[in-house]
Write a protein that holds these residues in place. Structure first.
Motif, PDB file in Angstrom:
ATOM      1  N   ILE A  96      -0.176  15.527   9.301  1.00 23.45           N
ATOM      2  CA  ILE A  96      -1.615  15.340   9.479  1.00 23.45           C
ATOM      3  C   ILE A  96      -2.273  15.453   8.102  1.00 23.45           C
ATOM      4  O   ILE A  96      -2.045  16.421   7.383  1.00 23.45           O
ATOM      5  N   ASN A 105      -7.637  11.077  11.413  1.00 22.31           N
ATOM      6  CA  ASN A 105      -6.174  11.105  11.436  1.00 22.31           C
ATOM      7  C   ASN A 105      -5.633  10.300  12.607  1.00 22.31           C
ATOM      8  O   ASN A 105      -4.721   9.491  12.448  1.00 22.31           O
ATOM      9  N   ARG A 156      -1.999  10.513  17.590  1.00 27.36           N
ATOM     10  CA  ARG A 156      -1.924   9.478  16.547  1.00 27.36           C
ATOM     11  C   ARG A 156      -0.792   8.498  16.825  1.00 27.36           C
ATOM     12  O   ARG A 156      -0.932   7.283  16.594  1.00 27.36           O
TER      13      ARG A 156
END
Length: 226
Positions: A96, A105, A156
């Motif tokens: 991250i 992110n 993500r």
């Protein structure tokens, strides 16, 4: 109805300097919505195999195809594009970026494929809600626990709806309770989105969420009794 095969691996072989063969004659198929766990001793090449599946490393022989597209037939630019668009990677160390907000992110894979900025931020926020971090999008990595960081990493990896999700020891740094929550989230998200998922792990508890558990050996992948 059978689900389509999204990942196909044929006769894969990889050696490292020494020379030492990590594995050879490795075959694998993973269908949409299926989770496969790969176990094995340290040093047998589990992370190397994940990197080959992601197109980050090359095998000595054999081929990897994602949705019928053979990675080895692509130039570097096309391979990078396919990786950005069709693969989600959950790293053991999270990765991250500390100078970006959590929302930024999570939105990064969408930004890399030039998605509309406002739409990307909205989708990232929806993914944060899905992983139990709604309302935390303006925060930073320094404010999160290890379990929360792992949830951001999963958000993500899934935000751009990849065909293939790869995870390297997704619960390696987590306590058992947090690991259980993260694994449930990972499994539900992969299956709900129809992705093929491959994760490598030393943990029997982690492997237990998979539809199949395979052990990586020098002679390829061996099915493990459940």
């Amino acid at each position: 109805m059978a689900h389509p095969v999204l990942l196909t691996v044929r006769a894969l072989a990889k050696s490292v300097p020494g020379p030492r063969s990590l594995f050879h004659a490795l075959d694998l198929e993973v269908a949409a919505g299926e989770i496969v766990a790969i176990t094995g001793e340290s040093g047998v090449g589990k992370s190397t195999l994940l990197n080959i599946l992601a197109g980050l490393d090359d095998a000595d022989t054999g081929e990897v195809a994602i949705e019928g597209v053979v990675l080895g037939a692509l130039g570097e630019t096309a391979r990078t594009r396919l990786r950005r668009e069709r693969i989600g990677f959950v790293f053991q160390a999270f990765h991250i970026l500390p100078y970006l907000t959590l929302r930024q992110n999570v939105a990064l894979p969408l930004a890399l494929v030039s998605a509309d900025g406002a739409a990307a931020q909205a989708e990232a926020e929806a993914m944060l809600v899905a992983v139990g971090l709604g309302g935390r999008g303006e925060g930073y990595a320094r404010d999160l626990s290890g379990g929360e960081l792992q949830r951001v990493a999963i958000a993500r990896a899934l935000v751009h709806r990849p065909a293939l999700i790869l995870a390297d020891e997704p619960t390696g740094n987590l306590d058992p309770e947090t690991a259980s929550r993260v694994l449930t989230l990972f499994a539900n998200a992969a299956r709900d989105r129809g992705a093929a998922a491959v994760m490598v792990t030393h943990s029997d508890a982690t492997a237990a969420i998979a539809d199949r558990v395979l052990t990586l050996t020098a002679d390829g992948l061996v099915a493990r009794a459940r």
